[in-house]
Write an enzyme that holds these catalytic residues in place. Structure first.
Site, PDB file in Angstrom:
ATOM      1  N   ASN A  10      27.882  25.548 -86.737  1.00 55.90           N
ATOM      2  CA  ASN A  10      27.923  25.080 -85.350  1.00 55.90           C
ATOM      3  C   ASN A  10      29.395  24.828 -85.032  1.00 55.90           C
ATOM      4  O   ASN A  10      29.959  23.835 -85.466  1.00 55.90           O
ATOM      5  CB  ASN A  10      27.096  23.800 -85.200  1.00 55.90           C
ATOM      6  CG  ASN A  10      27.240  23.180 -83.816  1.00 55.90           C
ATOM      7  OD1 ASN A  10      27.798  23.790 -82.899  1.00 55.90           O
ATOM      8  ND2 ASN A  10      26.731  21.965 -83.654  1.00 55.90           N
ATOM      9  N   TRP A  11      29.967  25.747 -84.302  1.00 58.36           N
ATOM     10  CA  TRP A  11      31.410  25.632 -84.016  1.00 58.36           C
ATOM     11  C   TRP A  11      31.714  24.524 -83.012  1.00 58.36           C
ATOM     12  O   TRP A  11      32.870  24.167 -82.828  1.00 58.36           O
ATOM     13  CB  TRP A  11      31.940  26.971 -83.466  1.00 58.36           C
ATOM     14  CG  TRP A  11      32.027  28.076 -84.467  1.00 58.36           C
ATOM     15  CD1 TRP A  11      31.580  28.084 -85.763  1.00 58.36           C
ATOM     16  CD2 TRP A  11      32.628  29.371 -84.250  1.00 58.36           C
ATOM     17  NE1 TRP A  11      31.859  29.290 -86.355  1.00 58.36           N
ATOM     18  CE2 TRP A  11      32.498  30.099 -85.451  1.00 58.36           C
ATOM     19  CE3 TRP A  11      33.243  29.990 -83.157  1.00 58.36           C
ATOM     20  CZ2 TRP A  11      32.971  31.409 -85.585  1.00 58.36           C
ATOM     21  CZ3 TRP A  11      33.712  31.286 -83.284  1.00 58.36           C
ATOM     22  CH2 TRP A  11      33.576  31.979 -84.499  1.00 58.36           C
ATOM     23  N   LYS A  12      30.687  24.028 -82.327  1.00 56.22           N
ATOM     24  CA  LYS A  12      30.890  23.007 -81.277  1.00 56.22           C
ATOM     25  C   LYS A  12      31.932  23.522 -80.277  1.00 56.22           C
ATOM     26  O   LYS A  12      31.986  24.716 -80.025  1.00 56.22           O
ATOM     27  CB  LYS A  12      31.276  21.660 -81.922  1.00 56.22           C
ATOM     28  CG  LYS A  12      30.270  21.267 -83.018  1.00 56.22           C
ATOM     29  CD  LYS A  12      30.402  19.854 -83.496  1.00 56.22           C
ATOM     30  CE  LYS A  12      29.333  19.590 -84.566  1.00 56.22           C
ATOM     31  NZ  LYS A  12      29.321  18.213 -85.052  1.00 56.22           N
ATOM     32  N   HIS A  95      21.077  18.949 -79.960  1.00 56.07           N
ATOM     33  CA  HIS A  95      22.067  18.389 -80.887  1.00 56.07           C
ATOM     34  C   HIS A  95      22.371  16.941 -80.495  1.00 56.07           C
ATOM     35  O   HIS A  95      22.388  16.608 -79.309  1.00 56.07           O
ATOM     36  CB  HIS A  95      23.341  19.229 -80.870  1.00 56.07           C
ATOM     37  CG  HIS A  95      24.270  18.874 -81.982  1.00 56.07           C
ATOM     38  ND1 HIS A  95      25.123  17.803 -81.905  1.00 56.07           N
ATOM     39  CD2 HIS A  95      24.441  19.409 -83.217  1.00 56.07           C
ATOM     40  CE1 HIS A  95      25.800  17.705 -83.042  1.00 56.07           C
ATOM     41  NE2 HIS A  95      25.400  18.671 -83.860  1.00 56.07           N
ATOM     42  N   GLU A  97      25.008  15.376 -80.250  1.00 55.96           N
ATOM     43  CA  GLU A  97      26.120  15.212 -79.292  1.00 55.96           C
ATOM     44  C   GLU A  97      25.641  15.470 -77.868  1.00 55.96           C
ATOM     45  O   GLU A  97      26.133  14.855 -76.915  1.00 55.96           O
ATOM     46  CB  GLU A  97      27.278  16.146 -79.684  1.00 55.96           C
ATOM     47  CG  GLU A  97      27.997  15.614 -80.919  1.00 55.96           C
ATOM     48  CD  GLU A  97      28.557  16.677 -81.846  1.00 55.96           C
ATOM     49  OE1 GLU A  97      28.727  17.834 -81.415  1.00 55.96           O
ATOM     50  OE2 GLU A  97      28.817  16.351 -83.023  1.00 55.96           O
ATOM     51  N   GLU A 167      19.766  16.033 -88.720  1.00 59.58           N
ATOM     52  CA  GLU A 167      21.168  15.636 -88.731  1.00 59.58           C
ATOM     53  C   GLU A 167      21.290  14.134 -88.463  1.00 59.58           C
ATOM     54  O   GLU A 167      21.268  13.710 -87.304  1.00 59.58           O
ATOM     55  CB  GLU A 167      21.948  16.389 -87.655  1.00 59.58           C
ATOM     56  CG  GLU A 167      21.944  17.892 -87.828  1.00 59.58           C
ATOM     57  CD  GLU A 167      23.178  18.525 -87.187  1.00 59.58           C
ATOM     58  OE1 GLU A 167      23.827  19.311 -87.875  1.00 59.58           O
ATOM     59  OE2 GLU A 167      23.498  18.208 -86.028  1.00 59.58           O
ATOM     60  N   GLY A 173      30.419  14.619 -88.858  1.00 62.78           N
ATOM     61  CA  GLY A 173      31.863  14.562 -88.652  1.00 62.78           C
ATOM     62  C   GLY A 173      32.518  13.323 -89.237  1.00 62.78           C
ATOM     63  O   GLY A 173      33.669  13.019 -88.947  1.00 62.78           O
ATOM     64  N   SER A 213      28.266  16.647 -92.357  1.00 65.53           N
ATOM     65  CA  SER A 213      29.294  16.696 -93.405  1.00 65.53           C
ATOM     66  C   SER A 213      28.868  17.535 -94.610  1.00 65.53           C
ATOM     67  O   SER A 213      29.229  17.227 -95.747  1.00 65.53           O
ATOM     68  CB  SER A 213      29.700  15.292 -93.839  1.00 65.53           C
ATOM     69  OG  SER A 213      30.232  14.568 -92.731  1.00 65.53           O
ATOM     70  N   GLY A 234      29.089  21.840 -89.299  1.00 70.79           N
ATOM     71  CA  GLY A 234      30.089  21.670 -88.248  1.00 70.79           C
ATOM     72  C   GLY A 234      31.476  22.004 -88.771  1.00 70.79           C
ATOM     73  O   GLY A 234      31.866  23.162 -88.869  1.00 70.79           O
ATOM     74  N   GLY A 235      32.223  20.974 -89.137  1.00 68.67           N
ATOM     75  CA  GLY A 235      33.618  21.128 -89.553  1.00 68.67           C
ATOM     76  C   GLY A 235      33.863  22.252 -90.545  1.00 68.67           C
ATOM     77  O   GLY A 235      34.792  23.055 -90.375  1.00 68.67           O
TER      78      GLY A 235
END
Ligand code: 13P
Length: 251
Positions: A10-12, A95, A97, A167, A173, A213, A234-235
């Site tokens: 997930n590149w966000k 998600h 966010e 999640e 993150g 993470s 993510g990251g």
């Protein structure tokens, strides 16, 4: 029946078009011979180029949201038709966010999910508790509600096409991963909720990812758990080498 592991990035809100081209080109050879399913969920503005670059490879391209409406006066929304025309295969829905910053609710998640399914987009529906909810021992009730309301009204056949991503919000993150036991416990619980909504046999076929993470260092331990079928990354999905190590966790 074995569930095929699915590792999705997930590149966000990261990666301009030029950066996306670089990352995808670097990633392609690194994940070319995995048996696991590989997905990158990119910003809308990168979908076109990502689909073109991934054509003929084992990397599938997803979006990070989809409108519930077919078309019309919904400023800034992107419809399923628009995504399909670009060759989008997957879509992340709900998600944390989106829930946290953009007012997404179980009802809007459910509406988006139904639109995705009706348009043959493969949904990745996210659920997860906040730190406060976990500390107040509300993890299970929160997750149960998100799963029941988020997945309400879909058919068994549609459930099998739907991927769930667990999640925990406190692990996103933050560098704080849920322990593999914590992740397994909640994912097993989610499978139980799906079994109650449908039946056990079907629930055993549904793929449920862990996200929060997840990285090259902890992926093996998480993926060794019986109920964890993949990751939403993510990251670590923003660096070709890290993401490929997660994808190739079984090598
Ligand atoms: P991180 O891997 O950066 O914690 O993000 C997880 C996530 O939110 C994936 O959707």
């Amino acid at each position: 029946m074995a569930r095929k592991p699915i590792i999705a990035g997930n590149w966000k809100m990261n990666m301009t078009r030029a950066q996306a081209i670089e990352l995808v080109e670097e990633l392609k050879p690194l994940v070319a011979d995995t048996k696991n399913e590989v997905v990158i969920c990119v910003p809308y503005t990168d979908i076109d180029v990502a689909v073109q670059l991934c054509a003929g490879t084992n990397i599938k391209v997803g979006a990070q949201n989809v409108a519930w409406a077919k078309k019309g006066a919904f400023t800034a929304e992107i419809s399923a038709d628009m995504l399909k025309e670009l060759g989008t295969e997957y879509v992340i829905i709900g998600h944390s966010e989106r829930r946290q910053y953009f007012g997404e609710t179980d009802a809007s998640v459910n509406a988006r999910l139904k639109t995705a399914l009706a348009n043959d987009l493969k949904p990745i529906v996210c659920v997860g508790e906040t730190l406060d909810q976990r500390e107040k021992n509300r993890t299970k009730s929160v997750i149960r509600k998100q799963v029941i309301n988020g997945l309400a009204g879909i058919s068994a056949e549609e459930m099998l096409k739907t991927i769930i991503a667990y999640e925990p919000v406190w692990a996103i993150g933050t560098g704080k991963t849920a322990t593999s036991e914590q992740a397994e416990e909640t994912i097993k619980f989610i499978r139980g909720v799906v079994a109650k909504m449908f039946d056990r046999k079907l629930a055993n076929k549904v793929r449920i990812q862990y996200g929060g993470s997840m990285n090259p260092k902890n992926v093996k331990e998480l993926m060794a758990m019986r109920n964890i079928d993949g990751g939403l990354i993510g990251g670590a999905s923003l660096k070709a080498n890290d993401f490929s190590l997660v994808v190739n966790f079984d090598k």
